[in-house]
Design a protein around this motif. Sequence first.
Motif, short mmCIF file in Angstrom:
data_model
loop_
_atom_site.label_atom_id
_atom_site.label_comp_id
_atom_site.label_asym_id
_atom_site.label_seq_id
_atom_site.Cartn_x
_atom_site.Cartn_y
_atom_site.Cartn_z
N ARG A 132 41.32 46.78 31.40
CA ARG A 132 41.72 46.79 32.70
C ARG A 132 41.09 45.20 33.23
NH1 ARG A 132 43.94 51.21 35.16
NH2 ARG A 132 43.49 53.25 34.26
N TYR A 133 42.02 44.56 34.20
CA TYR A 133 41.43 43.38 34.79
C TYR A 133 42.13 43.12 36.21
CZ TYR A 133 46.19 41.35 33.78
OH TYR A 133 47.61 41.32 34.08
N TYR A 134 41.69 42.47 36.99
CA TYR A 134 42.19 41.98 38.29
C TYR A 134 43.26 40.81 38.09
CZ TYR A 134 39.29 44.46 41.59
OH TYR A 134 38.37 45.60 42.09
N GLN A 135 44.56 41.24 38.29
CA GLN A 135 45.41 40.01 38.28
C GLN A 135 45.35 39.50 39.79
OE1 GLN A 135 49.46 40.90 38.82
NE2 GLN A 135 50.43 39.51 37.81
N THR A 136 45.37 37.91 39.66
CA THR A 136 44.91 37.18 40.77
C THR A 136 46.41 36.22 41.13
OG1 THR A 136 42.71 36.63 40.18
CG2 THR A 136 43.40 35.51 42.15
N LYS A 137 46.93 36.72 42.21
CA LYS A 137 48.07 36.19 42.81
C LYS A 137 47.72 35.52 43.79
CE LYS A 137 52.82 37.57 43.64
NZ LYS A 137 53.75 38.75 43.67
N VAL A 138 48.35 34.20 44.07
CA VAL A 138 48.44 33.23 45.26
C VAL A 138 49.86 33.22 45.75
CG1 VAL A 138 47.73 31.36 46.32
CG2 VAL A 138 46.44 32.06 44.76
N ASP A 139 50.08 33.77 46.84
CA ASP A 139 51.59 33.69 47.35
C ASP A 139 51.68 32.74 48.61
OD1 ASP A 139 53.55 35.56 46.31
OD2 ASP A 139 51.87 37.09 46.69
N ILE A 140 52.29 31.64 48.60
CA ILE A 140 52.37 30.78 49.74
C ILE A 140 53.76 30.59 50.25
CG2 ILE A 140 52.05 28.03 50.01
CD1 ILE A 140 50.55 28.11 47.56
N LEU A 141 53.86 30.64 51.67
CA LEU A 141 55.13 30.84 52.22
C LEU A 141 54.95 29.32 53.33
CD1 LEU A 141 57.40 31.88 53.38
CD2 LEU A 141 56.18 33.17 55.15
#
Length: 317
Positions: A132-141
């Motif tokens: 298990r791991y933390y997926q790190t997602k940066v959303d920019i609008l």
Amino acid sequence: MENFVDISQAEKVYAVDGINQGLRNDGRELMDFRPIVVEFDVMPNTHGSARVRLGQTDLIAAIKLKMRQVTDTEDFSNRIDFYVTCSAVASPDFAGKHGDDCAQRIASLLRKAYRNDFILPELKKFKLSKDRYYQTKVDILILQYDGNAVDAASIAAKAALSDLKFIIPTMIARDKGKTVPQLPGKARSQIQTLDISNVPMIVTLNSFGDNIFLDATLEEEQCVGGVLHVGVIPLKEENYMNEIEMKEQAENCFITLLKNTKPNIFHEEKFDQVLSIGIEAAIELNRVLLNRIEEYKREPKKNAEDRIESFMGDLQF
């Protein structure tokens, strides 16, 4: 950055004439940025967020950690991924698929700038167990576009990462080598942050003739001859006070991105000079942002409880 809405020939001549004289249409000099406003913790139900207004360019970066299950977390590098969306009303340029093209270019530049194990070494914490791991997602609008979205997105990404709050759960072993997460008993006292010292800052250099300038507006972007994106990790020592110390800092920083989007425009004999300008601009922009981050840390915090609830929700399987 390509544009699809033409300004008139007279407007182009006016903009170019100002650049040649070292004075822009809005009164700035060639190396000046427009006013920059950075806000933090602007999006509910995220683990970190920031809003950046660079002149009239306005965008939001939001980070969400999602726990994922894989066969073996040692088989891949856990890196940040970026997704950019251009609001259809942000600019006439974004009609049809042109907004998607712009978004993909910005996301690609951010991914390249961050594709380095030297950046955010603390991401190893996000490999929670073997499976298990933390997926790190940066959303920019992008809410409004008036030029130089790459630099604005770079600022917003670093600001949002500085605002990131997370908890490392206890991983409980189960059958067949699988694990399940469990929040620590005093979760609110276990909130952690990332050290963003090694997060890069991207600066875009624009050229027209022999002139190099920063932070192009929408109109100026349609006049440029060359565009060079420079991603820089300054050293941690940010207390330089004069030009000599800044030049020394520039000589010892790390470059994570060097992308010329209009080849054969920057002359080889002047490239070192152009690169030096980009590095020094990135260092100064980074210094200003870090000062703003420190200022924010002294402000009252408002959404700590919401972030805890968000983590609790993400840990349910």
